[in-house]
Scaffold this active site. Structure first.
Site, PDB file in Angstrom:
ATOM      1  N   HIS A   1       0.863  -1.190   0.000  1.00  0.00           N
ATOM      2  CA  HIS A   1       0.000   0.000   0.000  1.00  0.00           C
ATOM      3  C   HIS A   1       0.893   1.230   0.000  1.00  0.00           C
ATOM      4  CE1 HIS A   1      -3.748  -2.244   0.889  1.00  0.00           C
ATOM      5  NE2 HIS A   1      -2.920  -3.067   1.513  1.00  0.00           N
ATOM      6  N   LEU A   2       0.812   2.015  -1.075  1.00  0.00           N
ATOM      7  CA  LEU A   2       1.652   3.219  -1.174  1.00  0.00           C
ATOM      8  C   LEU A   2       0.859   4.502  -0.912  1.00  0.00           C
ATOM      9  CD1 LEU A   2       4.105   2.404  -4.104  1.00  0.00           C
ATOM     10  CD2 LEU A   2       4.402   2.087  -1.649  1.00  0.00           C
TER      11      LEU A   2
ATOM     12  N   HIS B   1      -2.775 -12.427   1.597  1.00  0.00           N
ATOM     13  CA  HIS B   1      -2.501 -12.594   3.034  1.00  0.00           C
ATOM     14  C   HIS B   1      -3.305 -13.707   3.720  1.00  0.00           C
ATOM     15  CE1 HIS B   1      -6.015  -9.966   3.042  1.00  0.00           C
ATOM     16  NE2 HIS B   1      -5.321  -8.872   2.815  1.00  0.00           N
TER      17      HIS B   1
ATOM     18  N   ASN C   1      -4.696  -6.528   9.613  1.00  0.00           N
ATOM     19  CA  ASN C   1      -5.803  -7.304   9.063  1.00  0.00           C
ATOM     20  C   ASN C   1      -5.328  -8.067   7.820  1.00  0.00           C
ATOM     21  OD1 ASN C   1      -8.332  -8.306   8.809  1.00  0.00           O
ATOM     22  ND2 ASN C   1      -9.230  -6.474   7.893  1.00  0.00           N
TER      23      ASN C   1
ATOM     24  N   ASP D   1       2.491  -6.901   2.481  1.00  0.00           N
ATOM     25  CA  ASP D   1       1.311  -6.141   2.921  1.00  0.00           C
ATOM     26  C   ASP D   1       1.718  -4.882   3.704  1.00  0.00           C
ATOM     27  OD1 ASP D   1      -1.259  -5.276   3.227  1.00  0.00           O
ATOM     28  OD2 ASP D   1      -1.899  -6.895   4.551  1.00  0.00           O
TER      29      ASP D   1
ATOM     30  N   PHE E   1      -5.992  -0.691  11.060  1.00  0.00           N
ATOM     31  CA  PHE E   1      -5.254  -1.932  10.809  1.00  0.00           C
ATOM     32  C   PHE E   1      -4.047  -1.647   9.917  1.00  0.00           C
ATOM     33  CE2 PHE E   1      -9.619  -3.548  11.465  1.00  0.00           C
ATOM     34  CZ  PHE E   1      -9.395  -4.602  12.331  1.00  0.00           C
TER      35      PHE E   1
END
Lengths: 312, 433
Positions: B67-68, B237, B283, B310, B328
């Site tokens: 996630h950027l 995940h 999460n 993740d 999260f």
């Protein structure tokens, strides 16, 4: 007597000896409550602040009364009218209070761990007045105090705690406190409110209230939050009351000596019937009085370190 | 020209694990061998040489789950800072998730992310686009056009696609693109208000728990849908034994199903969650010890195809809250490889070959990226890895804008010391050189 702790966050951190010190201190505090002039100079000049993020009448006024009798100044932050409603974070609110040279902060919060979170980040002392589903140590101490007052001690006694155990900080803290002092605890409720992982407490879990009442020295009914029915956790108040309500017929199984406790506020007719709540076996009102004594003991121990003589 | 000498090269795609020399020219791997005849190297001047004795050389890691936060949440991370964090962690290719603000569900946004990745000029940044418009779970995105703009996978990561029929249609429609549909398996009703895995640890902390079935029930659904549609499914995940059972069944049936696992789910458990440290809130949540052990076995035996970080950055003030109120996510780009080395490879739980296979080759193959191996002709995306180098994980050292890692303050051993992308040195660990 030495009391090195800055905070009271959880029964789990206390030894049996420390619990006994608190309860013994509360005995002399209760004596003060019977005096015509209920005021001590012990903590004059100390400031105790209430930071309650959940509504509470009895716990907050119990703490305020306790602090005032000991001579401390109290203040109370009504969260709804404060900058909290403007989006200020818990940490910033507490830091602001700390900057006003408050000596002790009494915190109630819906999030488990919130008082400990503050205690780890602030120099002042913190008392947990109930956090989420996690802990309510002063409630457990006053409950155990009330039992000890009747029995002289709780070792070897059997206490049944019935109701919504899963969501109850009262059940958790009581089970920890009672087992540390050598009592037998049985947790009772329907499977949806008493999941198997609650065995982490090291006590017996049971779905059968009637069976567990036999031989019980004390029974504590937990408050049932009525909105749990909408979440599907139990089908109806009627069936809940039939299976787990504290009725006079049911109390007959336990015997006349069995104490009845409830942390309040009660749902009369749901988890406890009025004739039981108001019976001679009930110590529900005494619990409230003892709550002030126990909280006086804690505030005194935390603020003086046990160093000065409290009850002159 | 770059001549790396005496490196312990691990490249499962070529079946290599041993001391090799590697020669790079024009940004690509030219040759790899036990000794490279010098007469073949001198055409075009003197090469820069580097003695790599005692160090590993891996293909640059390929992280399929990052996630950027750009566009929209640049205070947490942006594509430039995330790219710096990536190469610092040995990651040279990454797939960034679509749950930005706005959601990556249009051609322009896909192109924007890819362009910002090129502007950063470090790791290769590959956008995943959303499965459904606005990630609302209702209507499919224009997958064919999104693919044409550079999307290489479709994912509503951050939430599960609750409607089974929409997921079935996504698996069908994505056939037009050849791209996998990545499933964040989480049944919202089962997960409820849970903030960690349901079990004794959640009961003791008084934190609402989500049952393992919140993940595995949807994983089972999606595996069955992949079987029925013949679609291409990737499970993000995975964290429970129930999910592994579904995955094994799907693979045994010959369906096109792959899965990734995050390092933290292999290292930490719900028993490690401290009541007041929300860096441990992630999460899917940290697993039970039984689930953790099963995940590690499944990674080793290939049931789980790949590792992915993740990486989920959050600002300090968002995490400096009571556990239940914090968001999260954990940062992981810079700690994933050292943590895996420290807790899994060093103790002998995971082989270095399988590590590189799972964190470079398999994700590159699954998402059809030109990466994951040092085969001659491939881009020279490489990591020089020092298995002895130790460092305390320190907030001020992080290239990421956020520091919400549970490994903060721990000493990890085994770090990337140099990272090349396309033959260019893009990272060098100062203290290690």
């Amino acid at each position: 007597m030495n009391w090195p702790r800055k905070d009271l966050l959880d029964i789990a951190a206390l030894s049996a000896e420390e619990i006994e010190i608190i309860l013994d201190t509360a005995v002399s505090m209760k004596e003060v409550l019977t005096r015509p002039v209920k005021k001590l100079p012990t903590l004059r000049g100390k400031a105790v602040a209430m930071l309650f993020y959940e509504t509470s009448t009895r716990t907050r006024s119990s703490f305020e009364t306790a602090a005032k009798i000991l001579g401390a100044d109290t203040s109370s932050l009504a969260v709804a009218q404060s900058s909290v409603s403007k989006g200020e974070s818990l940490l910033d609110t507490a830091k602001t209070l700390a900057a006003m040279n408050i000596d002790l902060l009494v915190v109630r919060h819906a999030a488990s761990g919130a008082p400990q979170f503050l205690a780890e980040r602030l120099p002042l002392g913190v008392i947990n007045a109930g956090d989420g589903q996690h802990a309510h140590p002063t409630q457990a101490l006053l409950d155990v105090y009330s039992m000890r007052e009747k029995w002289g001690g709780v070792t070897g006694r059997k206490i049944v705690i019935v109701g919504d155990v899963l969501h109850s900080r009262v059940a958790r803290s009581n089970a920890l406190c009672l087992t540390k002092l050598g009592a037998e605890v049985v947790l009772v409720g329907p499977p949806t409110l008493l999941p198997p992982e609650m065995d982490y407490l090291g006590v017996r879990l049971s779905y059968d209230f009637d069976r567990e009442l036999a031989g019980a020295d004390g029974v504590m009914a937990l408050r049932l939050q009525l909105e749990r029915q909408q979440s599907g956790l139990f089908p109806s108040l009627r069936e809940y009351n039939r299976l787990y309500g504290l009725t006079r017929e049911r109390m007959a199984r336990a015997g006349k000596e069995c104490l009845v406790l409830h942390p309040g506020p009660m749902n009369r007719g749901v988890e406890i019937m009025s004739d039981v709540a108001d019976s001679p076996q009930s110590v529900i009102e005494t619990q409230v009085t003892n709550g002030v004594a126990v909280r006086m003991a804690l505030i005194y121990l935390l603020l003086s370190g046990g160093a000065v003589d409290a009850v002159a | 020209m770059l001549w790396l000498k005496n490196a312990r090269v691990v490249d499962p795609a070529q079946g290599i694990s041993g001391i090799r020399d590697v020669f790079v020219r024009d940004g690509r791997i030219l040759m790899i061998g036990r000794s490279i005849p010098t007469d073949r190297l001198t055409d075009g001047g003197e090469p820069e040489t580097l003695d790599c004795a005692g160090k590993y050389l891996f293909p640059g890691l390929v992280d399929a789950h990052v996630h950027l936060r750009e566009p929209g949440q640049e205070y947490k991370e942006d594509i430039a800072s995330g790219s710096r964090a990536a190469v610092r962690g040995g990651v040279t290719s990454l797939i960034c998730m679509a749950n930005t603000s706005p959601v990556i569900d249009s051609q322009a946004l896909v192109a924007f992310v890819a362009r910002q990745g090129r502007r950063a000029g470090l790791a290769h940044v590959y956008p995943a686009a959303a499965v459904t418009k606005g990630m609302a779970g209702e209507e499919l995105t224009e997958m064919a056009e999104l693919k044409a703009s550079g999307a290489i996978a479709f994912s509503d990561d951050g939430r599960g696609v609750q409607n089974g029929e929409i997921m079935r249609l996504a698996l069908e429609y994505a056939k037009l693109t050849g791209c996998p549909v990545v499933s964040h398996c989480e049944d919202a009703a089962l997960a409820g208000k849970g903030v960690m895995r349901r079990g004794r640890a959640s009961a003791a902390l008084g934190l609402a728990g989500m049952p393992g079935a919140a993940e595995s029930a949807m994983a089972a659904r999606d595996v069955l849908l992949a079987g029925e549609t013949g679609g291409k499914l990737h499970l993000a995940h995975v964290s429970t034994r129930g999910t592994l059972a579904a995955l094994r069944a799907g693979k045994a049936a010959g369906w096109d199903v792959t899965a990734e696992v995050n390092p933290h789910h292999l290292i930490l458990t719900d028993e490690d969650v401290p009541l007041t440290n929300s860096a441990f809130k992630v999460n899917p949540p940290l697993p039970s010890a039984e689930d953790r052990d099963a995940l590690l076995l499944a990674l080793a035996d290939g049931t789980i195809d790949m590792l992915a970080s993740d990486h989920a950055p959050h600002a300090w003030e968002e995490k400096a809250r009571p556990f239940a109120e914090a968001p999260f996510g954990m940062t992981a780009l810079e700690t994933a490889l050292p943590a895996i080395w420290t807790y899994l490879v060093q103790p002998g739980k995971l082989s270095v070959e399988r590590l590189v296979d799972a964190f470079a080759r398999r994700p590159a193959e699954r998402f059809a990226l030109e990466a994951g191996t040092l085969r001659p002709g491939m881009p020279a995306d490489m990591v020089l890895f020092d298995p002895e180098y130790q460092e305390i994980v320190t907030a001020s050292d992080m290239a990421s804008k956020s520091v919400n890692t549970p490994f903060l303050g721990r000493t990890l051993r085994g770090y990337p010391v140099k990272t090349w992308v396309g033959g260019h040195l893009v990272f060098e660990r100062p203290a290690a050189v």
